[in-house]
Motif scaffolding. Sequence first.
Motif: not given
Length: 312
Positions: A228-233, A260-264, A271-273
């Motif tokens: 499983v491949y995951s990311a934390a933001q 720029r460096r997260g989900l905002a 959702a697009e990001r």
Amino acid sequence: MRLRIFTEPHRGADYSTLLTLAKAAEALGFDGFFRSDHYLSSGPVRELPGPTDAWITLAGLARETERIRLGTLVSPATFRFPGPLAVSVAQVDQMSGGRIEFGFGAGWFDGEHAAYGIPFPELRERFERYEEQLEIITGLWETPEGERYSFAGKHYTVTDSPALPKPAQRPRPPLLVGGFGTKRTPRLAARFADEFNVPFCDVPETAEAFGRVRKACAAAGREPASMVYSAAQVVCCGRDEAELARRAAAIGHQPADLRRRGLAGTPVEIAERIAEFAGIGTGTIYLQVLDLSDIDHLELLAELLPLTSRMS
């Protein structure tokens, strides 16, 4: 796409606050509730009420929740001996009815070790100990009942262990390895992990790290798709720019930096990001929520669930 809430309680949160947030995350439909395993923050935060222990916290949450997955992102190998840690995690997994996921790393923040009297070896030794702990913990869990487990390493020796208790999940809880390393980390992930996590990187950087682990899996004779491949933001959501700016200010950031460096942004923007991360094979996103008193933020983030449910 699985969405999980990821918290940093060492920044200033007691157990009651975490319990309120975990119950809200479960009620709102998030897949998991995870916490970091730190005793001190590396940044300027309020000191009170002080740190909470990750596995004591998760034991409490295991009994107070019913469905949501629970785990650490990640527990340092420097904090605990491998045998007692295997016992603790197995017991909490039993208490949860088999909902624990074990995030495990080598440890990196020297300041918290100094503040609480925990030895902090140099990097090479930390990774040596980390690899031996991975070997021991998985070995203890995977040893069949009625058999004994032994291990002789450079730093740890286990002799004729009954390898008990067993976790509720068999042969063991999912194990998560993460990080940015280019050699040791991919090799250890390919050998031991069920999930590989890349924290706080952009999409191209995350894709590169995933690629290294896929290559390591292939070199080890493992199917890369079995990971499983995951990311934390870090996440900061608002219905409009004013709400976004207010939430960003509350966690000491600017909206432009978070974009720029997260989900905002709005739920649709975020959702697009997330779709960009899905495009490189990300199966799970850990939404790092920094203001743990803002339940309204969690409720707004829940609008992401239907927007991302079909991403893969």
